[in-house]
Scaffold this active site. Structure first.
Site, short mmCIF file in Angstrom:
data_model
loop_
_atom_site.label_atom_id
_atom_site.label_comp_id
_atom_site.label_asym_id
_atom_site.label_seq_id
_atom_site.Cartn_x
_atom_site.Cartn_y
_atom_site.Cartn_z
N ARG A 97 50.74 74.41 28.06
CA ARG A 97 52.33 74.50 28.14
C ARG A 97 52.47 74.69 29.56
NH1 ARG A 97 57.04 72.74 25.85
NH2 ARG A 97 58.53 74.42 25.16
N THR A 370 58.85 63.80 23.96
CA THR A 370 57.47 64.31 23.64
C THR A 370 56.75 63.16 22.60
OG1 THR A 370 58.59 66.56 23.20
CG2 THR A 370 56.44 66.13 22.05
N ASN A 390 59.64 67.18 27.76
CA ASN A 390 60.76 67.56 27.20
C ASN A 390 61.97 66.26 26.97
OD1 ASN A 390 62.25 69.34 25.79
ND2 ASN A 390 63.57 70.03 27.50
N ASP A 412 63.66 74.66 27.33
CA ASP A 412 63.37 75.25 26.16
C ASP A 412 63.36 76.95 26.22
OD1 ASP A 412 62.98 72.99 24.86
OD2 ASP A 412 60.76 72.59 24.79
N SER A 442 58.61 73.82 19.83
CA SER A 442 58.22 73.48 18.60
C SER A 442 57.15 72.59 18.17
CB SER A 442 59.66 72.77 18.17
OG SER A 442 60.69 73.65 18.26
N GLY A 461 59.94 65.27 18.44
CA GLY A 461 61.31 65.37 17.82
C GLY A 461 61.84 66.73 18.02
N1 GLY Z 1 60.09 70.45 24.62
C1 GLY Z 1 59.73 70.19 23.14
C2 GLY Z 1 59.18 71.51 22.46
O1 GLY Z 1 58.31 72.00 23.16
O2 GLY Z 1 59.68 71.81 21.42
#
Ligand code: GLY
Length: 560
Positions: A97, A370, A390, A412, A442, A461
């Site tokens: 991440r 995503t 994103n 986010d 998410s 999504g």
């Molecule tokens: N940017 C989408 C997520 O990480 O939920």
């Protein structure tokens, strides 16, 4: 036995293809790849066919997606790789991440009046977190793969150099972000033509991106986080109002984390852990469903229970969840049966619980484009990977001279308590910006194993990822095949807004009437959402069934 007549690869999803591969030695077991683009699926299958394992294939698929699906993921982004290492019978989540830059701070997206300026968190250099994908390449190759990076990245380099033909879907995504794509000369030159959307069939070449991929192939993570590429990235970010430093890039590390594990009836579920909210939220929902006797419920009651469980788990997401390297999150408590029972204290089978009746939280945040892919190799290694920059085309800024399109994952984070992000998600202090912190996600790559079958799945999504995975898992547990799982009509509730949003084919009129009678508000969506890629393994025979979401252009292939 060597088969000289070739093998047929079954592609499904947006397209149906048959590929004849000559003189391929027969394998005892099948292997499969399902991803968002036929070229990425083809690259993964090629690596597996040539003797690479699922982890080598994951590098190849990630890299090709970075080239041919620039609206979804890329070297300038991050993601989560859920790995099943068959030899060690071990599952681990590789956390790639993005991290907040060291000069980031909690109020960086507030103007002088204390109002959130969403343009700063969504568009341009200030929106970009420090990318994780190039570090994931080296980690996967060094600790799990069989092939050197030169080999796993070769197909992506070729597609970047030679170009790929864009489809209508590219135009749709670019149309959505046209204004920001036009802002930067470096971006316009690659993704637009004279500032306009290129027609379908246009070939997009990315020689700078090919050079960056070559640097990674040669020098591993140092090819990106140090040296000339790193210098160009920092220069471009600073020239465009961003705050990256070389130190940010030099010190970026991926982290191996223990995934969230829980049981629902006869299924063992393994899903992404924090800083992904997916595993915790899914565990909460499944615990509530079990408490409610979901498997015995009638048709309307089932949807009502699902919505009530979603509502309560998303409320917890907003209050408690964030990067565990920075904040204490009571994961064991949240995922306990006792917590599920306490969440259900005000549950009614005959009335929707208004979200305002749930304990209020200080504030609540997700991303929409995503990508996801699923891979199973011939010895049973598995990868479920969900990757992101994103928003479609991320921040819209290509760092000059690198071909790297930067993410806008900083959105986010919770920019301000109580102010929803681009996905309408709320957040609290647990997800406030801090230097080096990872923003809550998410993205929910997951495995579900019953005595008979195993599911490898995931989808993009934004905030809806978790509920799409929930519905897919329930479909799998009902015995559905991969194609049915990925095509299943979808609905979603996320605490606020207090409404069930749903695809136009999700409910019959009688169901809509019944849900409204219970007090639910329903919001039909004007489009179908998600892009799920799933593989189902028959545990006894090892046979594989793979499918890509029919809503978009992905491709799934099973080979042997
Ligand atoms: N940017 C989408 C997520 O990480 O939920």
């Amino acid at each position: 036995m060597t088969r000289r007549d070739g093998i047929a690869l079954r592609f499904s999803g947006g397209l149906l293809l048959c590929l004849l591969l000559l003189a391929v030695p027969a394998r005892a077991a099948q292997f499969a790849v399902a991803s968002a683009h036929p070229l990425a699926t083809g690259a993964g299958i090629e690596i597996l066919r040539d003797g690479g394992n699922a982890f080598d294939a994951a590098i190849a698929v990630t890299a090709v997606l970075a080239v041919v699906e620039p609206y979804s993921s890329g070297l300038g982004g991050g993601g989560f790789y859920l790995l099943h290492d068959a030899t060690r019978d071990r599952q681990v989540m590789l956390d790639a991440r993005e991290r907040a830059p060291l000069r980031g701070h909690r109020d960086m997206y507030l103007d002088a009046q204390g109002e959130v300026v969403s343009d700063w968190s969504m568009n341009g250099a200030l929106a970009a977190g420090i990318p994780g994908i190039p570090a994931a390449f080296e980690h996967l190759a060094r600790h799990y793969g069989k092939f050197p990076l030169e080999r796993s990245l070769a197909r992506a380099i070729e597609h970047a150099d030679d170009g790929f033909e864009i489809e209508d879907y590219y135009r749709r995504m670019a149309g959505f972000r046209h204004e920001v794509l036009k802002r930067y000369r470096s971006t316009r030159a690659i993704f637009l033509r004279d500032g306009e959307l290129p027609p379908s069939g246009t070939v997009i070449r990315q020689p700078d991106l090919a050079a960056t991929l070559r640097a990674i192939a040669r020098d591993g993570r140092d090819g990106f986080y140090r040296g000339p590429v790193a210098a160009k990235l920092v220069d471009a970010v600073r020239a465009n109002g961003g705050i990256w430093t070389l130190q940010d890039l030099n010190q970026y590390q991926v982290v191996e984390r223990e995934p969230v594990r829980f049981r629902y009836r006869n299924a063992d579920i393994v899903a992404a852990s924090l800083p992904s909210s997916g595993g915790v939220v899914l565990a909460e929902i499944f615990n509530m469903l079990d408490e409610l006797g979901h498997h015995k419920a009638g048709k309307v009651e089932r949807v009502h229970q699902l919505v009530e469980a979603m509502r309560r788990a998303y409320r917890d997401r907003a209050e408690y969840l964030g990067d565990t390297d920075y904040v204490d999150v009571p994961v064991d408590l949240l995922t306990s049966r006792a917590h599920a029972r306490s969440l259900l204290r005000n549950y009614s089978a005959t009335r929707a619980t208004p979200s305002t009746e749930l304990r209020a939280i200080a504030a609540a945040s997700g991303g929409s484009d995503t990508t996801h892919f699923s891979i199973v190799d011939a010895v049973g290694n598995r990868v479920a990977a969900t990757l992101s920059i994103n928003y479609p085309f991320g921040s819209g800024l290509v760092a000059d001279g690198t071909g790297v399109l930067l993410n806008d994952e900083m959105d986010d984070f919770s920019a301000s308590p109580g102010v929803p992000n681009a996905y309408g998600l709320l957040g609290s202090d647990a997800n406030a910006i801090e230097p080096g912190k990872r923003m809550l996600s998410s993205m929910t790559p997951a495995f579900v194993r019953t005595p008979a079958r195993t599911l490898v799945s995931g989808t993009p999504g934004g905030s809806r990822i978790i509920t799409m995975q929930l519905l897919a898992m329930l479909e799998f547990l009902r015995g559905a095949d991969a194609a049915t799982i990925v095509a299943r009509p979808r609905f979603h509730h996320q605490y606020f807004p207090d409404a069930i949003s749903h695809e136009d084919n999700a409910f019959e009129q009688a169901m809509i009437d019944a849900l409204e009678k219970l007090g639910h508000e329903l919001k039909p969506m004007s489009y179908r959402y998600g892009n799920m890629h799933a593989i189902v393994i028959d545990n006894a025979s090892g046979r594989l069934d793979a499918a890509s979401d029919p809503r978009v252009i992905g491709a799934a292939a099973v080979a042997e």
